[in-house]
Motif scaffolding. Structure first.
Motif, PDB file in Angstrom:
ATOM      1  N   THR A   1      37.680  30.776  42.545  1.00 15.21           N
ATOM      2  CA  THR A   1      39.190  31.011  42.751  1.00 15.21           C
ATOM      3  C   THR A   1      39.064  32.476  42.211  1.00 15.21           C
ATOM      4  O   THR A   1      38.543  33.004  41.455  1.00 15.21           O
ATOM      5  CB  THR A   1      39.838  30.269  41.537  1.00 15.21           C
ATOM      6  OG1 THR A   1      39.715  28.878  42.140  1.00 15.21           O
ATOM      7  CG2 THR A   1      41.353  30.717  41.591  1.00 15.21           C
TER       8      THR A   1
ATOM      9  N   PHE B   1      42.248  35.078  41.225  1.00 12.42           N
ATOM     10  CA  PHE B   1      43.506  35.591  40.673  1.00 12.42           C
ATOM     11  C   PHE B   1      43.828  37.120  41.029  1.00 12.42           C
ATOM     12  O   PHE B   1      42.903  37.962  40.387  1.00 12.42           O
ATOM     13  CB  PHE B   1      43.818  35.006  39.450  1.00 12.42           C
ATOM     14  CG  PHE B   1      44.551  33.607  39.189  1.00 12.42           C
ATOM     15  CD1 PHE B   1      45.621  33.272  38.909  1.00 12.42           C
ATOM     16  CD2 PHE B   1      43.325  32.564  39.208  1.00 12.42           C
ATOM     17  CE1 PHE B   1      45.893  31.932  38.594  1.00 12.42           C
ATOM     18  CE2 PHE B   1      43.379  31.571  39.010  1.00 12.42           C
ATOM     19  CZ  PHE B   1      45.087  31.057  38.772  1.00 12.42           C
TER      20      PHE B   1
ATOM     21  N   SER C   1      42.542  41.513  38.310  1.00 10.36           N
ATOM     22  CA  SER C   1      42.062  40.311  38.853  1.00 10.36           C
ATOM     23  C   SER C   1      40.954  39.729  38.221  1.00 10.36           C
ATOM     24  O   SER C   1      40.380  40.318  37.194  1.00 10.36           O
ATOM     25  CB  SER C   1      41.582  40.744  40.333  1.00 10.36           C
ATOM     26  OG  SER C   1      40.481  41.608  40.218  1.00 10.36           O
TER      27      SER C   1
ATOM     28  N   THR D   1      41.490  29.781  46.140  1.00 14.05           N
ATOM     29  CA  THR D   1      40.381  29.067  45.934  1.00 14.05           C
ATOM     30  C   THR D   1      39.446  28.745  47.380  1.00 14.05           C
ATOM     31  O   THR D   1      40.094  28.273  48.105  1.00 14.05           O
ATOM     32  CB  THR D   1      40.737  27.870  45.180  1.00 14.05           C
ATOM     33  OG1 THR D   1      41.602  28.202  43.941  1.00 14.05           O
ATOM     34  CG2 THR D   1      39.710  27.079  44.659  1.00 14.05           C
TER      35      THR D   1
ATOM     36  N   ALA E   1      46.404  33.562  44.155  1.00 13.70           N
ATOM     37  CA  ALA E   1      45.418  32.854  43.582  1.00 13.70           C
ATOM     38  C   ALA E   1      44.677  32.409  45.092  1.00 13.70           C
ATOM     39  O   ALA E   1      45.482  31.436  45.707  1.00 13.70           O
ATOM     40  CB  ALA E   1      45.619  31.876  42.820  1.00 13.70           C
TER      41      ALA E   1
END
Length: 162
Positions: free
Chosen positions: A112, A114, A88, A129, A127
């Motif tokens: 964000t 990931f 991540s 955000t 993902a």
């Protein structure tokens, strides 16, 4: 097309994109860790990305611009917060007015994360955000953030197959 789900939630001020890739986590991670590969997948096909700086480490900055069909440039900056390679990374994603890459205070900044997890023989990427206000989220939705991200991520399969 690798994107399997997109959602936005005004209450939590989030956009969530889920994608599945036919490659192991380590290979998908390399796309984000290598600026030349990331360039091939960050902007939608009509607005390819160029990364002028790429430092995927906590406290690092990423400077990029998207080039439109008529040569216009749209600048962006990531301020990397956390990295747990290859699982991540988290970054603040802001718009910049020009190639000084100073964050434009008139446009939203989203944070964000990931996350990459094994999914059978491949990788699931999620993902998320988060925006500071509902208005900021609505502004990026109106700018086509989900459509642009979906088009950009659709390019990842071709890169993985190469």
């Amino acid at each position: 097309m690798p994107v399997t789900a997109t959602t936005h939630d005004l209450e939590s001020r989030t956009i969530t994109i889920t994608a599945d890739f036919a490659a192991p986590v380590e290979r998908v991670w390399q796309i984000y860790a290598d600026p030349r590969q990331l360039e091939r997948t960050w902007g939608p096909p009509s607005h390819p990305a160029t990364f002028a700086a790429h430092d995927l480490t906590p406290g690092g900055r990423m400077h990029y611009y998207l080039t439109g069909p008529d040569g216009e440039k749209y600048f962006g900056v990531w301020e990397v917060r956390d990295v747990d390679a290859p699982n991540s990374f988290t970054f603040a994603d802001g718009f910049a007015a020009d190639d000084t890459y100073a964050v434009n205070p008139d446009l939203p900044v989203g944070v964000t994360t990931f996350c990459f997890t094994p999914n059978g023989d491949g990788t699931r990427m999620i993902a998320v955000t988060t925006y500071p206000t509902v208005e900021a989220l609505q502004q990026v939705l109106d700018m086509g953030a989900i459509e642009g991200a979906t088009q950009a991520m659709a390019q990842i399969d071709d890169l993985l197959a190469a």
